[in-house]
Scaffold this active site. Structure first.
Site, short mmCIF file in Angstrom:
data_model
loop_
_atom_site.label_atom_id
_atom_site.label_comp_id
_atom_site.label_asym_id
_atom_site.label_seq_id
_atom_site.Cartn_x
_atom_site.Cartn_y
_atom_site.Cartn_z
N CYS A 85 -27.25 20.50 16.06
CA CYS A 85 -26.04 21.40 16.01
C CYS A 85 -24.84 20.88 15.07
O CYS A 85 -24.24 20.04 15.58
CB CYS A 85 -25.36 21.55 17.46
SG CYS A 85 -24.09 22.67 17.42
N CYS A 136 -21.46 21.35 16.42
CA CYS A 136 -21.09 20.55 17.53
C CYS A 136 -20.77 18.94 17.24
O CYS A 136 -19.88 18.31 17.36
CB CYS A 136 -22.25 20.26 18.54
SG CYS A 136 -22.74 22.03 19.03
N ASP A 137 -21.40 18.51 16.33
CA ASP A 137 -21.66 16.94 15.83
C ASP A 137 -20.89 16.69 14.49
O ASP A 137 -20.96 15.44 14.11
CB ASP A 137 -23.10 16.39 16.17
CG ASP A 137 -23.33 16.54 17.54
OD1 ASP A 137 -22.37 16.62 18.50
OD2 ASP A 137 -24.54 16.87 17.90
#
Length: 311
Positions: free
Chosen positions: A134, A137-138
């Site tokens: 992701c 996300c990261d």
């Protein structure tokens, strides 16, 4: 046989949010946590984009907080997983792995999805230490670093373009000699100065002492032009799709070609009255914790309205 107004299958942001709303509506929901309580969030080291956590929060802690909030409103959370659902009549009969069965007036399916991986042992070794599924996300953790994205479709190009706004350089690893993405996404990825597309290339392995430091690649594998080389990267992002956890509803609930449960938007209702779907199992587009939580809220409200209308 035990009976409930609302049975929730799944224990991620969607499942626990549904439990919070259903509990507050006095539906006395039963939550079956599933074989992997917490879902994909437990594979994320730190979550910085979920509202209410200005300093960020670990995936474990976020799920624990959601769980505790559901327990506060007396949701009945149970370990185990569903092995069978009889959707022929309502109340539905749900069978669990321990052999017990529960009758449910409504069901909220919040079983999530799992990211597709290449199957390399190194992917597990560096999970949370450089390997991610992701970018949204990261990606922030890789500002001004070199990263790689695996995939050739729209998702891969979108991830590469997103990361290009943060990283120093982005390698887009494509096993075919072309991109499968839409023309506009192809143009954006190919023309971006920070993105280098590696066509006809496969990943053989990853390396690094404690954290990810690079990837072993092979170009034109199995041909006279085969070439092995390494790239130095700090992040390795998989963008080859997700597999929704909807197998035990196969043949009953309508799904798209990839297996994501279809809902009657804007409702979370499925093709079977009384069964609702929330979170990543019904979301091929976003795959974000905040979106899953919001759909869990909607599913609980939809289930409450359904019960009132069919009392």
């Amino acid at each position: 046989m035990e009976q409930t107004k609302c049975l929730i299958i799944g224990s991620g942001p969607a499942g626990f949010t549904a439990a919070i709303y259903a509990s507050r509506a006095n539906l006395h929901p039963i939550v079956i946590e599933g074989p992997a309580p917490g879902g994909q969030l437990l594979q994320t080291t730190e979550v910085e984009n979920f509202p209410g956590y200005p300093q960020g929060v670990t995936g474990n802690q976020l799920i624990e907080d959601c769980r505790n909030q559901a327990l506060r409103f007396e949701a009945d959370i149970r370990p185990g997983y569903v092995t069978k659902v009889d959707t022929s009549n309502r109340p539905f009969v749900v069978t669990l792995d321990n052999g017990s069965s529960i009758k449910a007036e409504t069901i909220i399916v919040a079983t999530g999805a799992t990211a597709r991986y290449l199957g390399l042992p190194d992917e597990t070794k560096y999970q949370g230490l450089g390997v991610s599924a992701c970018a949204t996300c990261d990606g922030f953790f890789y500002r001004n670093r070199n990263v790689a994205v695996v995939g050739g479709g729209d998702t891969a190009c979108e991830e590469a373009l997103y990361l290009a706004g943060l990283a120093k350089k982005v390698f887009l690893i494509v096993r075919k000699p072309f991109l499968r993405a839409s023309k506009i996404m192809q143009q954006r990825a190919l023309n971006h100065p920070k993105i280098e597309v590696l066509f006809n290339t496969n990943t053989e392995g990853l390396f690094g002492d404690e954290y990810l430091e690079g990837a072993h690649l092979v170009e034109h594998r199995g041909t006279p032009d085969e070439r092995h080389f390494d790239i130095a990267i700090d992040g390795f992002f998989l963008a080859i799709g997700h597999k929704p956890c909807s197998d035990f509803f196969e043949g009953a609930l309508l799904t798209d070609e990839a297996g994501f449960i279809k809902t009657n938007a804007p409702s979370t209702a499925t093709n079977i009255p009384g069964i609702f779907a929330a979170g990543d199992v019904a979301d091929p587009a976003y795959q974000q914790a905040i979106v899953a939580a919001a759909s869990g809220c909607r599913a609980a409200i939809d289930a409450e309205h359904f019960i009132l209308q069919n009392a």
